[in-house]
Design a protein around this motif. Sequence first.
Motif, PDB file in Angstrom:
ATOM      1  N   UNK A  56     -11.550  -0.662  12.464  1.00 47.08           N
ATOM      2  CA  UNK A  56     -12.382  -0.524  11.263  1.00 47.08           C
ATOM      3  C   UNK A  56     -12.231   0.857  10.619  1.00 47.08           C
ATOM      4  N   UNK A  57     -11.820   1.845  11.430  1.00 43.71           N
ATOM      5  CA  UNK A  57     -11.655   3.195  10.905  1.00 43.71           C
ATOM      6  C   UNK A  57     -10.475   3.293   9.945  1.00 43.71           C
ATOM      7  N   UNK A  58      -9.554   2.338  10.008  1.00 49.34           N
ATOM      8  CA  UNK A  58      -8.373   2.379   9.134  1.00 49.34           C
ATOM      9  C   UNK A  58      -8.775   2.244   7.671  1.00 49.34           C
ATOM     10  N   UNK A  59      -9.788   1.437   7.381  1.00 49.69           N
ATOM     11  CA  UNK A  59     -10.242   1.294   5.992  1.00 49.69           C
ATOM     12  C   UNK A  59     -10.717   2.640   5.449  1.00 49.69           C
ATOM     13  N   UNK A  60     -11.495   3.365   6.254  1.00 52.44           N
ATOM     14  CA  UNK A  60     -11.953   4.686   5.830  1.00 52.44           C
ATOM     15  C   UNK A  60     -10.768   5.631   5.656  1.00 52.44           C
ATOM     16  N   UNK A  61      -9.847   5.576   6.600  1.00 54.18           N
ATOM     17  CA  UNK A  61      -8.657   6.428   6.539  1.00 54.18           C
ATOM     18  C   UNK A  61      -7.838   6.142   5.279  1.00 54.18           C
ATOM     19  N   UNK A  62      -7.729   4.878   4.905  1.00 51.58           N
ATOM     20  CA  UNK A  62      -6.959   4.500   3.711  1.00 51.58           C
ATOM     21  C   UNK A  62      -7.558   5.104   2.454  1.00 51.58           C
ATOM     22  N   UNK A  63      -8.870   5.103   2.355  1.00 51.13           N
ATOM     23  CA  UNK A  63      -9.532   5.687   1.182  1.00 51.13           C
ATOM     24  C   UNK A  63      -9.211   7.178   1.082  1.00 51.13           C
ATOM     25  N   UNK A  64      -9.311   7.884   2.209  1.00 53.14           N
ATOM     26  CA  UNK A  64      -8.974   9.307   2.224  1.00 53.14           C
ATOM     27  C   UNK A  64      -7.524   9.517   1.765  1.00 53.14           C
ATOM     28  N   UNK A  65      -6.626   8.675   2.254  1.00 49.31           N
ATOM     29  CA  UNK A  65      -5.201   8.839   1.963  1.00 49.31           C
ATOM     30  C   UNK A  65      -4.890   8.583   0.486  1.00 49.31           C
ATOM     31  N   UNK A  66      -5.434   7.510  -0.057  1.00 48.11           N
ATOM     32  CA  UNK A  66      -5.154   7.164  -1.458  1.00 48.11           C
ATOM     33  C   UNK A  66      -5.648   8.269  -2.386  1.00 48.11           C
ATOM     34  N   UNK A  67      -6.888   8.694  -2.186  1.00 49.19           N
ATOM     35  CA  UNK A  67      -7.445   9.728  -3.041  1.00 49.19           C
ATOM     36  C   UNK A  67      -6.687  11.041  -2.900  1.00 49.19           C
ATOM     37  N   UNK A  68      -6.346  11.406  -1.670  1.00 54.84           N
ATOM     38  CA  UNK A  68      -5.635  12.662  -1.448  1.00 54.84           C
ATOM     39  C   UNK A  68      -4.251  12.636  -2.085  1.00 54.84           C
ATOM     40  N   UNK A  69      -3.572  11.501  -1.981  1.00 53.90           N
ATOM     41  CA  UNK A  69      -2.220  11.403  -2.535  1.00 53.90           C
ATOM     42  C   UNK A  69      -2.236  11.549  -4.053  1.00 53.90           C
ATOM     43  N   UNK A  70      -3.117  10.818  -4.712  1.00 52.56           N
ATOM     44  CA  UNK A  70      -3.157  10.840  -6.177  1.00 52.56           C
ATOM     45  C   UNK A  70      -3.635  12.194  -6.685  1.00 52.56           C
ATOM     46  N   UNK A  71      -4.747  12.671  -6.149  1.00 51.61           N
ATOM     47  CA  UNK A  71      -5.316  13.939  -6.630  1.00 51.61           C
ATOM     48  C   UNK A  71      -4.397  15.105  -6.281  1.00 51.61           C
ATOM     49  N   UNK A  72      -3.909  15.121  -5.043  1.00 53.77           N
ATOM     50  CA  UNK A  72      -3.057  16.227  -4.618  1.00 53.77           C
ATOM     51  C   UNK A  72      -1.735  16.269  -5.356  1.00 53.77           C
ATOM     52  N   UNK A  73      -1.105  15.106  -5.537  1.00 49.29           N
ATOM     53  CA  UNK A  73       0.183  15.067  -6.242  1.00 49.29           C
ATOM     54  C   UNK A  73       0.017  15.511  -7.691  1.00 49.29           C
TER      55      UNK A  73
END
Length: 369
Positions: A56-73
Amino acid sequence: MNTIDFILSYVVWSPNPAVFPSFERLRWYSLLFAMGFIISQQIMFYIYRKEGEDEKLVDRLTIYMVLATIIGARLGHVLFYEPEKYLSNPIDILKVWEGGLASHGAAVAILFALYLYARNVPSQSYLWVVDRIVIVVAMVGAMIRIGNLMNSEIGGKPTGSDSGFVFARDAEEILETMRIPVLSVDAYKPENRSAELTGNGIVPVNFDIRIEKGGFSEADLRTALETDVKYVLTRFRSSQKYLAESPESPLNFDLMDKGDHYLATIYTFGIARYPTQIYEAVTYFIIFLFLYFMWQKYKSRLPDGLFLGLFLISVFGMRFVWEFLKENQVEFEENLTFNMGQALSIPLVIGGLILVILALKRGFKPEKS
């Protein structure tokens, strides 16, 4: 030159960036970007399951990853490449659809986002999470570079030989906006102009322009083609970058009456360039496979930080190499010994080396009983 050599020598590249031409909003770049995260999520479910972690933690991890990738890039491109442009018009920072993403910015943001994630998951250390996530990040990077290829962007320098890619999509789109009633424009590699190859990277390219009848006599249409097409092929910045039409010579073309429309075939030349998007995509996919099969072999025995170190060394080490063949993204890079992509890669590679050395000193963990 025989037929096989001619076929393999160069490619005229002009795909429609939209998945469905009638629906411009869905683009290959967006689709591949989204698919990368969807596939990554499934791989992370598998990794968490195999290592006994809560899926279940993967869903939370995915949100962190998507936001970080778009905002950071996005912020990476703004700060590293065009700070004056965006800081003078901050609202333009939000216009992600216009392009302008930097992988180095995404890397830094992902590392920070994973710190925030791990801080709220006591059962997983920061390096444990990062070591697993870099496996799928390499795969997403490969898919994003294919998206860049479909957008005909972030290409390479001229090869100086008759092999490479001629990026013709920009010219097609500009030709479609001429004042004459254009039905379609198609760029392609001609089969009957091999004698014009000279080995210097200036290669034959044809444009077929289908033109609606009505409104122009054939004589007026010829005059319009001679002026408008010549202007498009020689005066636009993208045409000057990707094509090699001589400004001095008359436009070389044929105009044929096809019954319900006219067909103008333009005989021009393009500049063969390195398809660095493919080089990078293949490199990142190989890195993904290497890290994934290494994880399959060792799983929880991996010393913390090893995969992150290997990822930084391999991805940004190869990025440093491929930058020698890539066009600089902004003008100020022309005066630098190493361009911005290379300069930003150096500290990440050094950090990767330090992480690998420290991880190997700790050694692999013992098998769980």
